[in-house]
Scaffold this motif. Structure first.
Motif, PDB file in Angstrom:
ATOM      1  N   SER A 121      -7.351  -3.973  -2.026  1.00  0.00           N
ATOM      2  CA  SER A 121      -5.958  -3.829  -1.621  1.00  0.00           C
ATOM      3  C   SER A 121      -5.077  -3.293  -2.738  1.00  0.00           C
ATOM      4  N   ARG A 122      -5.344  -3.719  -3.975  1.00  0.00           N
ATOM      5  CA  ARG A 122      -4.415  -3.424  -5.066  1.00  0.00           C
ATOM      6  C   ARG A 122      -4.832  -2.290  -5.988  1.00  0.00           C
ATOM      7  N   ASP A 123      -6.130  -2.089  -6.147  1.00  0.00           N
ATOM      8  CA  ASP A 123      -6.627  -1.117  -7.130  1.00  0.00           C
ATOM      9  C   ASP A 123      -7.069   0.172  -6.442  1.00  0.00           C
ATOM     10  N   PRO A 124      -6.348   1.286  -6.628  1.00  0.00           N
ATOM     11  CA  PRO A 124      -6.690   2.537  -5.938  1.00  0.00           C
ATOM     12  C   PRO A 124      -8.056   3.095  -6.319  1.00  0.00           C
ATOM     13  N   GLU A 125      -8.460   2.923  -7.582  1.00  0.00           N
ATOM     14  CA  GLU A 125      -9.759   3.432  -8.003  1.00  0.00           C
ATOM     15  C   GLU A 125     -10.886   2.626  -7.356  1.00  0.00           C
ATOM     16  N   SER A 166       5.342   5.339  -4.966  1.00  0.00           N
ATOM     17  CA  SER A 166       5.072   4.124  -5.736  1.00  0.00           C
ATOM     18  C   SER A 166       6.376   3.383  -6.033  1.00  0.00           C
ATOM     19  N   HIS A 167       7.418   4.138  -6.398  1.00  0.00           N
ATOM     20  CA  HIS A 167       8.719   3.523  -6.676  1.00  0.00           C
ATOM     21  C   HIS A 167       9.271   2.853  -5.427  1.00  0.00           C
ATOM     22  N   SER A 168       9.143   3.526  -4.297  1.00  0.00           N
ATOM     23  CA  SER A 168       9.648   2.983  -3.032  1.00  0.00           C
ATOM     24  C   SER A 168       8.911   1.700  -2.642  1.00  0.00           C
ATOM     25  N   ARG A 169       7.593   1.701  -2.820  1.00  0.00           N
ATOM     26  CA  ARG A 169       6.802   0.534  -2.436  1.00  0.00           C
ATOM     27  C   ARG A 169       7.057  -0.660  -3.363  1.00  0.00           C
ATOM     28  N   VAL A 224      -0.970  -0.583  -5.187  1.00  0.00           N
ATOM     29  CA  VAL A 224      -0.751   0.715  -5.826  1.00  0.00           C
ATOM     30  C   VAL A 224      -1.390   1.816  -4.981  1.00  0.00           C
ATOM     31  N   VAL A 225      -0.660   2.916  -4.822  1.00  0.00           N
ATOM     32  CA  VAL A 225      -1.156   4.052  -4.043  1.00  0.00           C
ATOM     33  C   VAL A 225      -1.385   5.234  -4.979  1.00  0.00           C
TER      34      VAL A 225
END
Length: 261
Positions: free
Chosen positions: A58-62, A127-130, A140-141
């Motif tokens: 959920s949190r780590d894009p890699e 990212s700023h919006s989220r 993180v996207v």
């Protein structure tokens, strides 16, 4: 006698072929069962892995990208559906659809870009919006997430998409577009040429050097001008066509630390 020998040989041959067919069918059935068993075992292991590493996915894009690639080997797309076992297990629902919609909203909210934005700039704004949303701030996207998300919009036509930079450039140098009328092949090609160059503008001569006729180059450029994707800078008869969507790239960290691969 020869006729009887010929008939007997034919019957023996036919009988042998039938035996081969039966054996071949048995082998196919056994192979299918074995592959099915291995696939089910892999899915079980994948499910256990997903439960164990749910927060990381959920949190780590890699980490999410690696997990997505593993799922792709068996034709599973766990993050693209809002229903079913995978979405309930991961608790992410329509992850990529949400990212796609949020991305489109950001692109269209900019008054000067004509529906075009660099992938890196879009990722930073998204990212700023989220981060302003308590329920999304930890998810993180990445640029890869956005690229994958835009593939979900293909069902609505070619009005939205990603023009990827070549392998020598960073992924964030790719260009994302969301326009009312789908881009022509020439328009898409011009965006690719600009994304692969270090310039924020293009000239007719640049396209002519690529083998385009003046008529073709002028027609494609004028279409982009009408769509507000590029601006015209005319000075003493010489014209330069700027891409305002790429102006934001000037403010990037020159060290490259902010680049998201």
């Amino acid at each position: 006698m020869r006729r009887n020998v010929g008939v007997k040989a034919y019957q023996v041959k036919k009988g042998t072929e039938e035996k081969f067919k039966v054996k071949q069918a048995e082998l196919r059935e056994n192979l299918a069962k074995e592959l099915g068993s291995q696939l089910n075992e892999f899915k079980t292991k994948l499910s256990e892995f997903a439960v164990k590493h749910r927060q990381d996915i959920s949190r780590d894009p890699e980490f999410r990208e690696h997990f997505q690639n593993m799922c792709g080997t068996i034709g599973v797309d766990p993050l693209a559906s809002s229903k079913g076992f995978w979405s309930e297990m991961l608790g992410m629902g329509t992850f990529y659809y949400d990212v796609a919609i949020q991305s489109v909203e950001i692109i269209l909210a900019s008054p000067i870009n004509g529906g075009v934005m660099s992938l890196g700039e879009l990722q930073r704004r998204l990212s700023h919006s989220r981060r302003q949303n308590a329920s999304l701030k930890d998810a993180v996207v990445s640029c890869k997430d956005i690229r994958r998300a835009f593939k979900t919009l293909k069902v609505f036509g070619e009005g939205c998409g990603v023009v990827e930079a070549d392998e020598k450039k960073h992924l964030e140098d790719s260009i994302v577009y969301c326009v009312p009328v789908e881009l022509s092949p020439d328009g898409t090609y011009i965006l690719r040429v600009v994304s692969e160059s270090s310039k924020l503008y293009i000239k007719l001569e640049d396209l002519e050097r690529l083998g385009w006729s003046n008529t073709r180059a002028t027609s494609a450029i004028e279409k982009l001008v009408r769509d507000n994707i590029i601006w015209v800078d005319s000075n003493q008869g010489h014209r330069i066509y700027w891409f305002p969507a790429l102006f934001f790239n000037l403010n990037r960290d020159p060290s490259g630390n902010s680049r998201d691969m």
